[in-house]
Design a protein around this motif. Structure first.
Motif, short mmCIF file in Angstrom:
data_model
loop_
_atom_site.label_atom_id
_atom_site.label_comp_id
_atom_site.label_asym_id
_atom_site.label_seq_id
_atom_site.Cartn_x
_atom_site.Cartn_y
_atom_site.Cartn_z
N PRO A 473 0.81 -1.23 0.00
CA PRO A 473 0.00 0.00 0.00
C PRO A 473 0.84 1.27 0.00
CG PRO A 473 -0.70 -1.52 1.75
CD PRO A 473 0.54 -2.09 1.17
N ARG A 474 2.12 1.16 0.37
CA ARG A 474 2.93 2.37 0.43
C ARG A 474 3.81 2.48 -0.82
NH1 ARG A 474 3.38 6.27 5.27
NH2 ARG A 474 3.96 7.92 3.86
N ASN A 475 3.45 1.79 -1.88
CA ASN A 475 4.29 1.83 -3.09
C ASN A 475 4.18 3.18 -3.79
OD1 ASN A 475 1.86 1.84 -4.38
ND2 ASN A 475 2.24 0.07 -5.65
N CYS A 476 4.86 3.32 -4.93
CA CYS A 476 4.88 4.61 -5.63
C CYS A 476 3.51 4.91 -6.22
CB CYS A 476 5.92 4.57 -6.74
SG CYS A 476 5.91 6.07 -7.74
N ILE A 477 2.93 6.01 -5.78
CA ILE A 477 1.59 6.38 -6.27
C ILE A 477 1.67 6.84 -7.73
CG2 ILE A 477 1.60 8.83 -5.59
CD1 ILE A 477 -1.24 8.42 -4.52
N GLY A 478 2.88 7.28 -8.15
CA GLY A 478 3.00 7.85 -9.49
C GLY A 478 3.51 6.87 -10.53
N ASN A 479 3.48 5.55 -10.23
CA ASN A 479 4.15 4.61 -11.15
C ASN A 479 3.51 4.58 -12.54
OD1 ASN A 479 1.96 3.01 -10.56
ND2 ASN A 479 3.11 1.33 -9.65
N ARG A 480 2.19 4.62 -12.59
CA ARG A 480 1.55 4.61 -13.92
C ARG A 480 1.94 5.85 -14.72
NH1 ARG A 480 -4.35 3.26 -11.99
NH2 ARG A 480 -4.31 1.02 -12.07
N PHE A 481 1.96 6.97 -14.00
CA PHE A 481 2.30 8.23 -14.65
C PHE A 481 3.74 8.19 -15.17
CE2 PHE A 481 3.78 12.63 -14.67
CZ PHE A 481 2.79 13.21 -15.44
N ALA A 482 4.66 7.67 -14.31
CA ALA A 482 6.07 7.62 -14.69
C ALA A 482 6.27 6.75 -15.92
CB ALA A 482 6.88 7.08 -13.51
N LEU A 483 5.60 5.61 -15.95
CA LEU A 483 5.77 4.72 -17.10
C LEU A 483 5.17 5.33 -18.35
CD1 LEU A 483 5.18 1.20 -15.48
CD2 LEU A 483 7.30 2.12 -16.42
N MET A 484 3.99 5.95 -18.19
CA MET A 484 3.35 6.57 -19.36
C MET A 484 4.26 7.67 -19.93
SD MET A 484 -0.35 8.46 -19.59
CE MET A 484 0.02 10.08 -18.94
N GLU A 485 4.79 8.50 -19.05
CA GLU A 485 5.65 9.61 -19.48
C GLU A 485 6.90 9.09 -20.20
OE1 GLU A 485 6.79 11.88 -16.06
OE2 GLU A 485 8.03 13.26 -17.21
N SER A 486 7.48 8.00 -19.66
CA SER A 486 8.70 7.46 -20.26
C SER A 486 8.39 6.82 -21.62
CB SER A 486 9.31 6.39 -19.36
OG SER A 486 9.41 6.87 -18.06
N LYS A 487 7.26 6.10 -21.69
CA LYS A 487 6.91 5.45 -22.96
C LYS A 487 6.65 6.50 -24.03
CE LYS A 487 5.13 1.21 -20.97
NZ LYS A 487 4.00 0.33 -20.73
N ILE A 488 5.94 7.56 -23.65
CA ILE A 488 5.61 8.60 -24.62
C ILE A 488 6.88 9.19 -25.23
CG2 ILE A 488 4.70 10.96 -24.84
CD1 ILE A 488 2.45 10.13 -22.94
#
Ligand code: HEM
Length: 532
Positions: A473-488
């Motif tokens: 539950p304390r994992n990175c809240i922004g992981n989806r965002f980080a991956l999306m940004e990097s993929k883009i």
């Protein structure tokens, strides 16, 4: 003669007494683990096991891997963060227990930085504790669902496109000025320091998505957001000392009024977000970005589609204060600026050094774009499997967060031998970089091999041995965002350019021993040429 001899002995005795006293204080806690028969690293007086970081003899990842490797053969072990005993977990099963199954005992990160010593950091999600963390996490989680990512996709993709256009013009228009960025022309290609390039990209992404301000840091290299962002996130020698000081004694650092972030920087950031919120409120501006979501959270109207009750009634969260919002926007900025650019530097470097992998990825990108009329869409970016494999493997080899931590909040006995009971306040380290490089979990660990994450292979990865975004539950809240940004950004770059090794490309990579940022001495230089 007699009196000078006597005074010599008085001095010698006093100095000896002081040295003995310092030794006793400096080793006071260093028997903590051996007394309990817990395997541990041999500590140095005062420094404990932090010497390599304090003296800069190892980079942060080397240091973490070293701690992990020295405890080989044990499921966990003891480590001294200066005088503080810390438990280092090696065993994946124990990591699962602490981060998920018995999470109630380890709800918090260790808050070295408190609200009164550093208010911007102290109130941010990463540092919040107990019920306040729970409340804030559930309030902010709706801002990071897939549907919210989808809404923000266009804003991020515009930044990738903007960067591609800029680089295209750099190559083709020799009259264009590029002095302020670390870009040099060489024939029909550019030589670029990728950290400079990608921090400009992450700056533009985070200012548009988290602060609601459009920015072009390549065209306007000295813009204030970029300059301030760099200052905030550069963990140079001074910040390294402040960080080590906080690990040694947060109280002393507070008393000395030593901070990570100067008052000038934090005032700048505070007033920037406050002004943005006021303008939005007064002019009724709505934009699909994080500041809008945070403002909704403030009003208690941020809706989490996944939380709606069985009758479809939206779940409404309690209200937040302006200061809470400012701190969250700040941590998104802080977390998003450095980590993602680090990931992008390593990914582009690895692709340049492995042209076969780069070509295969470009084929996937070309084919997917062709099927989507050349458009970069949320769905098309997320459908690219090889892209995902390449980024996953980059995060394994070079996780930007080299370790993670937890604080015990309720007495807990580790379910293994030798028995050890953690008391509230005691800390845990999970040495992510070490685990990611353990040949037991990742054979030939130094090899860049995206196949480890293919559909056929990824299920063979032992659970809790791949932790770039933490766990539970304390994992990175922004992981989806980080991956999306990097993929883009990879899609925009690789559809138009090739990454190339040049004479200044650091091979093999040697991560810097100065500061705390995961970067290389001399810079991440690569060549960039347009595809034909
Ligand atoms: C490649 C990029 C990133 C990496 C590798 C990364 C990694 C991590 C890790 C390891 C943690 C601690 C997890 C744990 O203790 O289990 C964390 C926490 C966090 N990250 Fe990230 N992060 C990245 C990008 C981002 C971005 C883009 C944002 C925001 C937009 C963000 C926001 C946060 C926040 C707020 C926390 C604290 C969560 C909490 O305590 O509840 N991160 N991140």
């Amino acid at each position: 003669m007699m009196s000078s001899l006597a005074s010599f002995w008085v001095w010698a005795l006093t100095i000896n007494l002081i040295i003995m006293l310092l030794y006793i204080i400096g080793t006071w806690t260093h028997k903590h683990f051996s007394k309990k028969n817990v395997p541990c690293l041999k500590p140095l007086p005062v420094f404990g096991n932090m010497g390599p970081l304090a003296f800069g003899t190892k980079s942060f990842p080397e240091f973490i891997a070293d701690v992990y490797n020295k405890l080989k053969g044990h499921k966990y072990g003891g480590f001294y963060e200066f005088l503080k005993p810390v438990v280092v977990l090696r065993d994946p099963e124990l990591i699962k227990m602490v981060t998920i199954k018995d999470f109630e005992h380890f709800l918090d990160h260790r808050n070295l930085i408190t609200e009164d010593s550093e208010p911007l950091f102290g109130k941010a999600l990463f540092n919040l504790q107990g019920p306040r963390w729970r409340h804030m996490r559930s309030t902010l989680s709706p801002a990071f669902t897939s549907s919210k990512m989808k809404n923000m996709f266009t804003l991020v993709s515009e930044c990738g496109d903007q960067m591609g256009d800029f680089l295209h013009r750099c190559i083709n228009d020799k009259t264009m000025k590029i002095e302020s960025c670390k870009i040099q022309r060489a024939d029909r290609r550019l030589e670029i320091e990728m950290k400079d390039l990608f921090t400009r990209y992450t700056n533009d992404v985070i200012t548009t998505t988290a602060l609601g301000i459009g920015c072009d840091s390549l065209k306007n290299p000295q813009n204030e957001f970029y300059t301030m962002g760099k200052k905030i996130t550069t963990m140079g020698t001074l910040q390294r000392l402040v960080f080590l000081g906080y690990s040694l004694s947060p109280k002393l650092m507070k008393a000395l009024k030593l901070r990570f972030i100067s008052d000038k920087l934090s005032d700048y950031f505070r007033s920037l977000i406050q002004k943005t919120m006021d303008t939005r409120e007064n002019k009724g501006i709505i934009r699909p970005d994080m500041i809008h979501l945070l403002m909704q959270a403030k009003k208690g109207t941020l809706k989490n589609e996944e939380d709606d009750d069985a009758n479809g009634t939206p779940s409404i969260k309690p209200k937040l204060e302006d200061d809470d919002i400012i701190s969250q926007a700040f941590i998104f900025f802080f977390a998003g600026f450095e980590t993602v650019s680090t990931l992008m530097c390593f990914a582009s470097h690895l692709l340049a050094v492995h042209p076969d992998i780069q070509t295969r990825l470009q084929k996937e990108i070309d084919q997917t774009l062709q099927e989507n009329d050349g458009k970069v869409t949320y769905e098309s970016v997320h459908s690219m499997k090889y892209l995902d494999m390449v980024l996953s493997e980059t995060l394994r080899l070079y996780p930007p967060a080299v370790f993670m931590d937890r604080k015990c909040v309720k007495t807990y006995t580790l379910p293994t031998e030798p028995s050890y009971t953690l008391q509230p306040g005691e800390g845990i380290w999970i040495p992510v970089h070490g685990i990611h490089h353990d040949p037991e979990y990742f054979p030939d660990p130094e090899k860049f091999d995206p196949e480890r994450f293919s559909d056929e292979n990824k299920d063979k990865i032992k659970p809790f041995t791949y932790l770039p975004f933490g766990s539970g539950p304390r994992n990175c809240i922004g992981n989806r965002f980080a991956l999306m940004e990097s993929k883009i950004v990879l899609v925009h770059m690789l559809s138009r350019f090739n990454f190339k090794v040049v004479s200044r490309t650091p091979i093999p990579i040697k991560i810097t021993r100065r500061g705390l940022n995961i970067t290389v001495d001399g810079g991440f230089w690569l060549g960039l040429e347009e595809r034909i």
